[in-house]
Motif scaffolding. Structure first.
Motif: not given
Length: 406
Positions: A167-174, A176-190
């Motif tokens: 489950e943790s790996v599945i959540r990690a991918k989710q 990461l997918e959100t990080a790919f899509q967000t243009p805000d760098l600080w949110k991307k880092i978070q």
């Protein structure tokens, strides 16, 4: 698209495949033989049960009466999968005065190596897309800053997700997918940081976070901040890429990021080693070659400016070696031109002439190369050749060259 045969297993398979290649004017015999071998190996992989469909470009164009062909593959994993190749038949023929190379081979394909390569390709494709988006953002930022201040592509694939993930790996991918899509760098880092916590054995979140930190460095530098203002970002990026390499030392984007960090730290030798490592893993990895060309050319130019002629020549020798694909020679034009100047300083006119001729072949509008070569020819009492170069430079707009004509 990548379709994997159901029987994909840790076995090898021996197949017979054949291919042909029509030689273009820009090819040498060696490069044509290499290309027909690559095609035969690709067919061998497909015969082994793995169908690969990529953005495979094989275009040809006419320029000044010469035929030029360029081949580029998005999928660069075939050679690694073919562990042994035996030539069964090799022939040459002619088609409209152009040599045609035919090759039949018996190839041993390691299906496990190919499976590993495909998995790496699938994970790296999204990282590549993310990297290109950050690069585009950098370009837009520079354009906006310049205007304000006044003074100053991909692989299509069918993803094959293994079942039974924690489950943790599945959540990690989710995350990461959100990080790919967000243009805000600080949110991307978070979001990337959350993915790191959830899946500490994956290199991808570290690479995404490291890329975002380097983007912050680029922004700070573009805004003319002092180095102390972005030193922490560089250190964070360094830590992320170092960890990514430890987790997956075959990840090309981890090595690119590590090299970029070393470039920001002005550690040229260390950066070059990182880009060279990426190229050793994949000789067709264009971004690594671009980075290496720019890095070593800049270093050689600094050395030449300091009149460190032998050091500059040694740096250029590392760059202008016989292993560089011919399609990349135009990108090395400035390096050839610089080396010709260094060779003249070291009183090696014969070698300088060769480099100047290469520059002119790559760029027939390079006025400086024509003028320098014309002066060299004249000093060697080769008046006709000197006159031809001065005439061409004069046509291109050089007053200095026009004054040399009778």
């Amino acid at each position: 698209m990548i379709l994997v045969h159901p029987a994909f297993a840790t076995t090898t398979k021996t197949v017979i495949a054949e291919a042909q290649y029509v030689m273009a004017d820009g090819d040498t015999l060696a490069s044509a033989e290499e290309k027909v071998m690559q095609r035969a190996q690709r067919k061998a992989v497909e015969e082994a049960g793995v169908y690969l469909e990529s953005t495979f470009h094989d275009w040809e164009r006419e320029w000044q009466g010469r035929t030029i062909r360029n081949t580029s593959w998005e999928i660069r994993t075939i050679t690694a999968a073919v562990t042994e190749t035996q030539t069964l038949d090799s022939r040459r023929s002619f088609d409209h005065d152009r040599p045609v190379f035919f090759l039949r081979i018996r190839a041993t394909v390691d299906l496990q190596h190919l499976a590993d390569a495909i998995r790496r390709l699938q994970s790296e494709a999204q990282l590549a897309k993310h990297f290109r988006e950050l690069q585009q953002e950098n370009q837009h930022l520079r354009a906006q800053l310049k205007e304000f201040q006044q003074e100053t592509g991909g692989v299509r694939m069918l993803m094959i997700e293994p079942s039974g993930k924690p489950e943790s790996v599945i959540r990690a991918k989710q995350h990461l997918e959100t990080a790919f899509q967000t243009p805000d760098l600080w949110k991307k880092i978070q979001f990337a940081s959350d993915a790191v916590q959830l899946d500490p054995h994956s290199a991808e979140p570290l690479i995404v976070r490291g890329q975002a930190y380097l983007r912050l460095v680029s922004i700070a530098y573009s805004e003319r901040s002092y180095a102390s203002g972005y030193a922490a970002h560089i250190e964070n990026a360094r830590s992320d890429f170092d960890q990514a390499v430890r987790l997956d030392d075959k990840n090309l984007w981890a090595w690119i990021g590590k090299g970029d960090v070393q470039t920001w730290l002005k550690r040229t030798d260390e950066a070059a080693l990182c880009y060279e490592r990426a190229l050793a893993l994949d000789p067709f990895f264009d971004i690594a070659r671009q980075r290496l060309i720019g890095l070593l050319t800049t270093q050689a130019r600094r050395q030449a400016k300091a009149q460190q002629w032998h050091q500059s020549l040694a740096t250029l020798k590392k760059l202008l070696n016989a292993h560089t694909p011919e399609s990349w020679l135009p990108e090395q034009k400035e390096a050839f031109l610089l080396r010709s100047d260094v060779l003249l300083k070291l009183n090696r006119p014969e070698q300088a002439l060769e480099d100047l001729s290469t520059v002119i072949k790559l760029d027939p509008t390079n006025v400086g190369a024509f003028v320098t070569r014309g002066n060299l020819y004249r000093s060697r009492l080769q008046g006709r050749l000197a006159k031809e170069d001065f005439e061409q430079a004069c046509v291109l707009g050089s007053n200095e060259a026009c004054e040399q004509l009778p």
